[in-house]
Motif scaffolding. Structure first.
Motif, PDB file in Angstrom:
ATOM      1  N   GLN A  71      19.315 -12.336  59.315  1.00 25.00           N
ATOM      2  CA  GLN A  71      18.153 -13.131  59.473  1.00 25.00           C
ATOM      3  C   GLN A  71      18.284 -14.413  58.876  1.00 25.00           C
ATOM      4  N   ALA A  72      19.295 -14.684  58.169  1.00 21.97           N
ATOM      5  CA  ALA A  72      19.284 -16.248  57.596  1.00 21.97           C
ATOM      6  C   ALA A  72      20.176 -17.019  58.427  1.00 21.97           C
ATOM      7  N   ASP A  73      20.674 -16.380  59.488  1.00 29.35           N
ATOM      8  CA  ASP A  73      21.368 -17.112  60.643  1.00 29.35           C
ATOM      9  C   ASP A  73      20.406 -17.830  61.783  1.00 29.35           C
ATOM     10  N   GLU A  74      20.066 -19.129  61.567  1.00 29.92           N
ATOM     11  CA  GLU A  74      19.026 -19.533  62.481  1.00 29.92           C
ATOM     12  C   GLU A  74      19.375 -19.755  63.980  1.00 29.92           C
ATOM     13  N   SER A  75      20.710 -19.345  64.192  1.00 33.94           N
ATOM     14  CA  SER A  75      21.082 -19.509  65.699  1.00 33.94           C
ATOM     15  C   SER A  75      20.881 -18.204  66.346  1.00 33.94           C
ATOM     16  N   ARG A  76      20.593 -16.974  65.534  1.00 41.10           N
ATOM     17  CA  ARG A  76      20.436 -15.675  66.070  1.00 41.10           C
ATOM     18  C   ARG A  76      19.030 -15.473  66.511  1.00 41.10           C
ATOM     19  N   GLU A  87      10.544 -10.376  67.952  1.00 38.82           N
ATOM     20  CA  GLU A  87       9.021 -11.025  68.420  1.00 38.82           C
ATOM     21  C   GLU A  87       8.336 -10.938  66.767  1.00 38.82           C
ATOM     22  N   GLY A  88       7.793 -12.029  66.309  1.00 38.11           N
ATOM     23  CA  GLY A  88       6.787 -12.089  65.055  1.00 38.11           C
ATOM     24  C   GLY A  88       7.828 -12.470  63.790  1.00 38.11           C
ATOM     25  N   ARG A  89       9.169 -12.615  64.230  1.00 34.14           N
ATOM     26  CA  ARG A  89      10.159 -12.707  62.936  1.00 34.14           C
ATOM     27  C   ARG A  89      10.624 -14.158  62.745  1.00 34.14           C
ATOM     28  N   VAL A  90      10.943 -14.735  61.643  1.00 30.80           N
ATOM     29  CA  VAL A  90      11.423 -16.034  61.656  1.00 30.80           C
ATOM     30  C   VAL A  90      12.631 -15.800  60.689  1.00 30.80           C
ATOM     31  N   PRO A  91      13.552 -16.687  60.805  1.00 31.16           N
ATOM     32  CA  PRO A  91      14.861 -16.865  59.846  1.00 31.16           C
ATOM     33  C   PRO A  91      14.374 -16.725  58.621  1.00 31.16           C
ATOM     34  N   ALA A  92      14.990 -15.755  57.594  1.00 29.86           N
ATOM     35  CA  ALA A  92      14.618 -15.869  56.414  1.00 29.86           C
ATOM     36  C   ALA A  92      16.054 -15.315  55.595  1.00 29.86           C
ATOM     37  N   VAL A  93      15.755 -15.688  54.048  1.00 31.25           N
ATOM     38  CA  VAL A  93      16.832 -15.148  53.188  1.00 31.25           C
ATOM     39  C   VAL A  93      16.306 -14.409  52.121  1.00 31.25           C
ATOM     40  N   TYR A  94      16.932 -13.269  51.925  1.00 30.50           N
ATOM     41  CA  TYR A  94      16.412 -12.192  51.074  1.00 30.50           C
ATOM     42  C   TYR A  94      17.346 -12.168  49.606  1.00 30.50           C
ATOM     43  N   TRP A  95      16.765 -11.808  48.537  1.00 25.70           N
ATOM     44  CA  TRP A  95      17.524 -11.600  47.191  1.00 25.70           C
ATOM     45  C   TRP A  95      16.719 -10.686  46.546  1.00 25.70           C
ATOM     46  N   TRP A  96      17.663  -9.751  45.794  1.00 26.77           N
ATOM     47  CA  TRP A  96      16.928  -8.782  44.868  1.00 26.77           C
ATOM     48  C   TRP A  96      17.067  -9.712  43.542  1.00 26.77           C
ATOM     49  N   ILE A  97      15.796  -9.385  42.787  1.00 29.36           N
ATOM     50  CA  ILE A  97      15.776  -9.914  41.256  1.00 29.36           C
ATOM     51  C   ILE A  97      16.317  -8.790  40.383  1.00 29.36           C
ATOM     52  N   VAL A  98      17.391  -9.072  39.748  1.00 28.35           N
ATOM     53  CA  VAL A  98      18.291  -8.248  38.883  1.00 28.35           C
ATOM     54  C   VAL A  98      18.517  -8.746  37.682  1.00 28.35           C
ATOM     55  N   GLU A  99      18.367  -7.475  36.637  1.00 25.82           N
ATOM     56  CA  GLU A  99      18.807  -7.845  35.424  1.00 25.82           C
ATOM     57  C   GLU A  99      19.708  -6.915  34.848  1.00 25.82           C
ATOM     58  N   GLY A 100      20.918  -7.416  34.427  1.00 26.55           N
ATOM     59  CA  GLY A 100      22.082  -6.487  34.280  1.00 26.55           C
ATOM     60  C   GLY A 100      22.325  -5.648  35.632  1.00 26.55           C
ATOM     61  N   ASP A 101      22.159  -4.134  35.541  1.00 25.03           N
ATOM     62  CA  ASP A 101      22.261  -3.354  36.540  1.00 25.03           C
ATOM     63  C   ASP A 101      21.031  -2.790  36.952  1.00 25.03           C
ATOM     64  N   GLU A 102      19.922  -3.306  36.792  1.00 26.71           N
ATOM     65  CA  GLU A 102      18.663  -2.896  37.217  1.00 26.71           C
ATOM     66  C   GLU A 102      18.001  -3.685  38.020  1.00 26.71           C
TER      67      GLU A 102
END
Length: 143
Positions: free
Chosen positions: A23-28, A32-47
């Protein structure tokens, strides 16, 4: 997550992560209803504490209710600065991607999230009824 996403099996989870990365690839083309986006997890150590997303464009729904950045921190990890950190990192990435001002929203009764947004310089534009309920809409100038 969307209805039908399989995150319980290793193969399903891998496919779900792959779709998030794509979804981060703006050329793909996106559904319907979706937009390009970048996702990350919030991690502390292995949690894993939570997740944050940066939507690279706004559609009508996101302009009304969802904004450029969404984040969530699991209840047992709240009040430890994870949301503040995640929002700051997402704002920095938004700036690097040419988003000069980011729209960030939260439920009107979510005082901790409103404080997090305001801590990052969020300027309240309005409070309105949306598909997500009563919503506070803030604009934040990106670094």
């Amino acid at each position: 997550m969307q209805p039908g996403d399989d995150v319980d099996s290793p193969a399903g989870f891998a496919a779900w992560v792959r779709s998030l990365r794509e979804q981060a690839d703006e050329s793909r083309p996106l559904p319907e209803g979706r937009v390009p986006a970048v996702y990350w997890w919030i991690v502390e150590g292995d949690e894993v504490l939570g997740a944050v997303s940066l939507r690279l464009r706004l559609n009508d729904f996101l302009l009304r209710a969802g904004g450029h950045i969404g984040y969530g921190v699991r209840p047992s990890a709240r009040r430890r600065g994870a949301a503040t950190f995640a929002l700051g990192e997402a704002l920095a990435e938004a700036g690097r991607r040419g988003i000069g001002q980011a729209l960030v929203t939260c439920a009107d009764d979510n005082v901790p999230s409103a404080r997090t947004i305001e801590r990052h310089g969020g300027v309240l534009e309005d409070v309105r009824d949306t598909e997500l309920g009563r919503t506070r809409r803030y604009w934040i100038r990106t670094p």
